[in-house]
Design a protein around this motif. Structure first.
Motif, short mmCIF file in Angstrom:
data_model
loop_
_atom_site.label_atom_id
_atom_site.label_comp_id
_atom_site.label_asym_id
_atom_site.label_seq_id
_atom_site.Cartn_x
_atom_site.Cartn_y
_atom_site.Cartn_z
N LEU A 264 -10.99 -2.27 2.51
CA LEU A 264 -9.71 -2.96 2.20
C LEU A 264 -8.61 -2.54 3.59
O LEU A 264 -7.94 -1.52 3.69
N ILE A 265 -8.76 -3.69 4.48
CA ILE A 265 -7.84 -3.62 5.58
C ILE A 265 -6.52 -3.67 5.36
O ILE A 265 -5.51 -3.07 6.29
N GLN A 266 -6.10 -4.18 4.04
CA GLN A 266 -4.90 -4.34 3.65
C GLN A 266 -3.97 -2.87 3.49
O GLN A 266 -2.86 -2.71 3.70
N GLY A 267 -4.82 -1.71 3.32
CA GLY A 267 -4.18 -0.55 2.92
C GLY A 267 -4.78 0.14 1.81
O GLY A 267 -5.54 -0.26 1.38
N LEU A 268 -3.95 1.20 1.43
CA LEU A 268 -4.35 1.89 0.07
C LEU A 268 -3.87 1.01 -1.00
O LEU A 268 -3.06 0.16 -0.97
N VAL A 269 -4.76 1.03 -2.14
CA VAL A 269 -4.44 0.50 -3.18
C VAL A 269 -3.63 1.40 -4.21
O VAL A 269 -3.80 2.49 -4.46
N GLU A 270 -2.37 0.68 -4.39
CA GLU A 270 -1.51 1.42 -5.36
C GLU A 270 -1.42 0.96 -6.63
O GLU A 270 -1.42 -0.15 -6.92
N LEU A 271 -1.69 1.98 -7.89
CA LEU A 271 -1.93 1.53 -8.91
C LEU A 271 -0.54 2.35 -9.74
O LEU A 271 -0.43 3.34 -9.56
N SER A 272 -0.20 1.87 -10.90
CA SER A 272 0.45 2.42 -11.73
C SER A 272 -0.09 3.41 -12.80
O SER A 272 -1.42 3.20 -12.81
N PRO A 273 0.57 4.37 -13.31
CA PRO A 273 -0.47 5.25 -14.18
C PRO A 273 -1.14 4.50 -15.41
O PRO A 273 -2.35 5.06 -15.71
N ASP A 274 -0.78 3.26 -15.69
CA ASP A 274 -1.47 2.58 -16.62
C ASP A 274 -2.61 1.81 -16.23
O ASP A 274 -3.45 1.09 -16.61
N GLY A 275 -2.58 1.97 -14.73
CA GLY A 275 -3.84 1.22 -13.96
C GLY A 275 -3.34 -0.19 -13.35
O GLY A 275 -4.12 -0.93 -12.92
N SER A 276 -2.02 -0.49 -13.54
CA SER A 276 -1.62 -1.93 -13.11
C SER A 276 -1.44 -1.97 -11.59
O SER A 276 -1.08 -0.84 -10.84
N PHE A 277 -1.63 -2.91 -10.87
CA PHE A 277 -1.86 -3.16 -9.49
C PHE A 277 -0.33 -3.11 -9.12
O PHE A 277 0.38 -4.04 -9.41
N LEU A 278 0.02 -2.48 -7.95
CA LEU A 278 1.47 -2.33 -7.60
C LEU A 278 1.51 -2.91 -6.16
O LEU A 278 2.59 -3.18 -5.49
N GLY A 279 0.37 -3.01 -5.59
CA GLY A 279 0.39 -3.54 -4.09
C GLY A 279 -0.37 -2.52 -3.01
O GLY A 279 -0.98 -1.88 -3.64
N TYR A 280 -0.51 -3.13 -2.06
CA TYR A 280 -1.25 -2.33 -0.99
C TYR A 280 -0.21 -1.52 -0.17
O TYR A 280 1.07 -2.22 0.09
N PHE A 281 -0.50 -0.48 0.40
CA PHE A 281 0.65 0.72 0.91
C PHE A 281 -0.11 1.10 2.21
O PHE A 281 -1.34 1.52 2.04
N GLY A 282 0.66 1.05 3.35
CA GLY A 282 0.47 2.03 4.41
C GLY A 282 -0.98 1.47 5.18
O GLY A 282 -1.81 2.12 5.83
N GLY A 283 -1.00 0.21 5.11
CA GLY A 283 -2.01 -0.52 6.01
C GLY A 283 -1.70 -0.28 7.51
O GLY A 283 -0.79 -0.15 8.05
N ASN A 284 -2.76 -0.39 8.27
CA ASN A 284 -3.00 -0.18 9.66
C ASN A 284 -2.62 -1.47 10.42
O ASN A 284 -3.08 -2.54 9.82
#
Length: 690
Positions: free
Chosen positions: A189-209
């Motif tokens: 996943l070159i976009q960065g880290l997968v950020e999920l909410s506590p219930d598993g909802s996708f919040l976006g990508y974070f900290g990509g290079n």
């Protein structure tokens, strides 16, 4: 019998943990660091190995039936991750066995988690409530367990379109922030880290290079058509390979293959707060952060463990790859690193299937104490701890920096200036020099103005007296006779080149300069170069004069210059140039007139400037270099009698010839070195057989 052995080994491990620095390990165990100028050097030992946990020491209350039969074994198989929670419980992602082990602080087994449920756990994280998050790479999901080891939830691939329909969800590492949001390292996943909410909802990508600058791609864009560019493969940024969360809630990532800044400390906006360090390995296997904000990183190729402060400066590194002797303190494939509440460092070795335990030495604890005070802004309080650090290691740059800042806060700028100079910290050195300069100007500015005004008035009066009454005529006449001496006139021709370069080169071709004068100027160039290297303020030079080789600096000047002279003359012969070899020789040296005249003044000027006035030095030096380039262009045009188009053609071919010459020299010296090694090995073999 088997249980008795287990208890005995556990007791041995516990005793090892309570021991002080063991003599055999410390005697052959070293630590190192990097100075501000990038030089590697040994330092006082920072950590020493005090024990090891393996499959034969990890026993505890498991299945009663298994305990009675003696079949309980927790030997690790290719473990991938390690985590220590607030209770000092140790969690190990036993990837090969498809489970997570929970151990107490002594290494005794508390429970086996996820056996039969997990396929290939590669990343683990435990939050403050004791909830365990497992990145199950094999099952392509995140499994969540409560404090007792019961599975309470699982999270699969996000259904959001923003995640990407074709993106696979193969979690490898995981961390959870204080809000309960999950940050997952996903394979590819070159976009960065997968950020999920506590219930598993996708919040976006974070900290990509970012992909970074690619010279080859830039050149291709200049010359390739759109169709050709579309057929080229895109250069994609590397995806993060590890993640950790600090006590302050900031996210840390590590990326394998990232040459610069492989470790990042990200704020909520995804901006990196660590300064770029060339001492960060591009092969980070795992990272962790202690309560003080220190970062620990395990290198999977070199095998060392590096410790950075919360600003990203390396404090020390230790360990290394085991050469096959099963030595304590060395590794074969470090895959996890964690720190418990007592400051003990645990390093997981994937191939050996064990955990080595390291204890900080008094030197490391002293550095941490001083660093904690220093980073909290308590510079004065950190003064004595830093002094104690210097008593143990007088070359520890960060200690000089801490002491310098402590003096700075106390207004002792002269003492701070000396310490910061030793620390080679350009920014703080510049700030201190600003204060010293301000103090000096406040005391002496009126005197300086009066002296300058007096000199100006004196010069004006002397000129008026000379014109009116011929005052000083003998001295003026002597100077004129001196300037009319042929060699002196030829040497002073450099000033003519600066004012009127075209006329200067025409006069050069008619004998205004000689080979002798050019050779003297060449020697002067060498002197100017050495003066510039040794006397330019380190704020702008970035080099330590004590480590500069005089021979190498002269070669950097003479080799390109003579390569230019030879190549340009050879090209001019082919392209009907009018200049002779001696003309090219003289013209090339006189083309460096701006450097001859301005090199020393710029070096002197650098000593009086701070980083806030760096634009003055940088632009002045750039102007000097551009002036030299313009003179080289005029030299080729005037000496060889070319038109402008032919001039640039000649220069382009000359530079190409220099590149070919450099390539041939590289191949020649490389082959010569190999031949010499071959001859030497044969000679040694003959000597041995004889």
């Amino acid at each position: 019998m088997f249980k008795r052995k287990s208890v005995l080994l556990a007791a041995v491990i516990l005793s090892l943990l309570t021991l002080a620095v063991p003599a055999p390990a410390s005697a052959r165990y070293v630590s190192f660091t990097y100075k501000q100028d990038g030089q590697l050097r040994l330092t006082q030992t920072a950590y020493v190995p005090v024990g090891v946990l393996d499959g034969y020491g990890m026993f505890g209350p498991g299945s009663a039936a298994k305990e009675e039969s003696g079949d309980l074994t927790v030997a690790l198989d290719q473990p991938q991750d390690l985590f220590i929670d607030k209770r000092n419980h140790i969690y190990v992602a036993d990837s090969g066995n498809g489970r997570v082990l929970e151990l107490d602080g002594r290494g005794s087994l508390i429970r086996v988690i996820g056996e039969g449920e997990l396929e290939e756990p590669t990343g683990i994280y435990v939050d403050e409530s004791g909830k365990l998050y497992v990145a199950d790479y094999g099952a392509e999901q995140v499994a969540i367990y409560d404090r007792e080891g019961n599975k309470v939830a699982s999270i699969g691939k996000p259904e959001s379109l923003l995640f990407g329909k074709n993106n696979a969800f193969k979690p490898k590492k995981i961390a959870v922030d204080k809000r309960g949001n999950l940050f997952i390292v996903g394979e590819g996943l070159i976009q960065g880290l997968v950020e999920l909410s506590p219930d598993g909802s996708f919040l976006g990508y974070f900290g990509g290079n970012r992909a970074g600058f690619d010279l080859e791609r830039t050149i291709q864009k200049l010359f390739f058509t759109k169709k050709q560019l579309s057929q080229l493969s895109r250069k994609l940024p590397p995806s993060p390979t590890n993640v950790a969360v600090g006590d302050d809630g900031l996210i840390f990532t590590a990326t394998v293959g990232l040459e610069s800044g492989s470790i990042k400390k990200l704020n909520v906006a995804g901006d990196n707060l660590l300064h770029s360090s060339s001492f960060m390995s591009p092969n980070i296997a795992d990272i962790t952060v202690d309560p003080m904000g220190n970062i620990y990183a395990a290198d999977s190729v070199e095998g060392y463990i590096a410790v950075y402060n919360k600003d990203g400066s390396m404090l020390f590194a230790f360990g290394g790859m085991d050469s096959g002797y099963q030595s304590l303190g060395y590794f074969t494939s470090p895959s996890g690193v964690a720190v418990n509440g007592d400051g003990l460092l645990y390093v997981l070795d994937k191939d050996r299937g064990n955990i080595q335990i390291f204890k900080p030495t008094p030197f490391a604890l002293l550095v941490y104490k001083a660093m904690s005070l220093y980073l909290d802004g308590k510079y004065v309080e950190s003064l004595e701890p830093w002094r104690q650090v210097l008593r143990l290691d007088s070359m520890f740059d960060l200690a000089h920096l801490g002491i310098g800042l402590a003096y700075y806060k106390q207004g002792k700028f002269d003492l701070a200036f000396e310490e910061l100079k030793l620390a080679k910290n350009a920014g703080e050195y510049s700030n201190t020099y600003w204060e010293l300069r301000r103090e000096w100007l406040m005391k002496h500015v009126s005197t300086v103005i009066l002296v300058l005004a007096g000199l100006f008035v004196l010069w004006t009066v002397l000129k008026w007296l000379h014109r009116k009454n011929g005052f000083g005529a003998p001295v003026v006449e002597a100077l004129r006779r001196f300037r009319r001496i042929r060699l002196v006139s030829e040497l002073l021709h450099v000033f003519r080149m600066l004012r009127h370069p075209i006329d200067g080169y025409e006069e050069l071709a008619t004998g205004k300069a000689s080979v002798l004068s050019a050779t003297i100027l060449l020697i002067a160039l060498a002197v100017v170069r050495l003066y510039e290297v040794y006397q330019t303020s380190f704020i702008f030079s970035g080099v330590d004069p004590l480590r500069v080789s005089m021979v190498s600096e002269l070669l950097k000047l003479f080799v390109p210059l003579f390569a230019w002279i030879v190549c340009n003359y050879m090209v001019s012969i082919i392209n009907d140039g009018e200049g002779k070899f001696k003309d090219v020789y003289k013209g090339s040296i006189y083309a460096l007139s701006p450097y001859l005249v301005l090199g020393v003044p710029l070096a002197l000027m650098s000593k009086g400037l701070t980083l806030m006035e760096s634009v003055v030095y940088d632009y002045s030096r750039m102007f000097m270099i551009l002036w030299c380039i313009v003179l080289f262009v005029i030299m080729v045009k005037e000496i060889h009698g070319y038109e402008l188009k032919e001039t640039f053609k000649n220069i382009a071919i000359t530079l190409s010839g220099m590149a070919v010459m450099a390539l041939i020299a590289f191949i020649f010296f490389g082959l010569t070195s190999q031949v010499w090694d071959f001859v030497r090995s044969i000679a040694e073999e003959v000597k041995y057989l004889g």
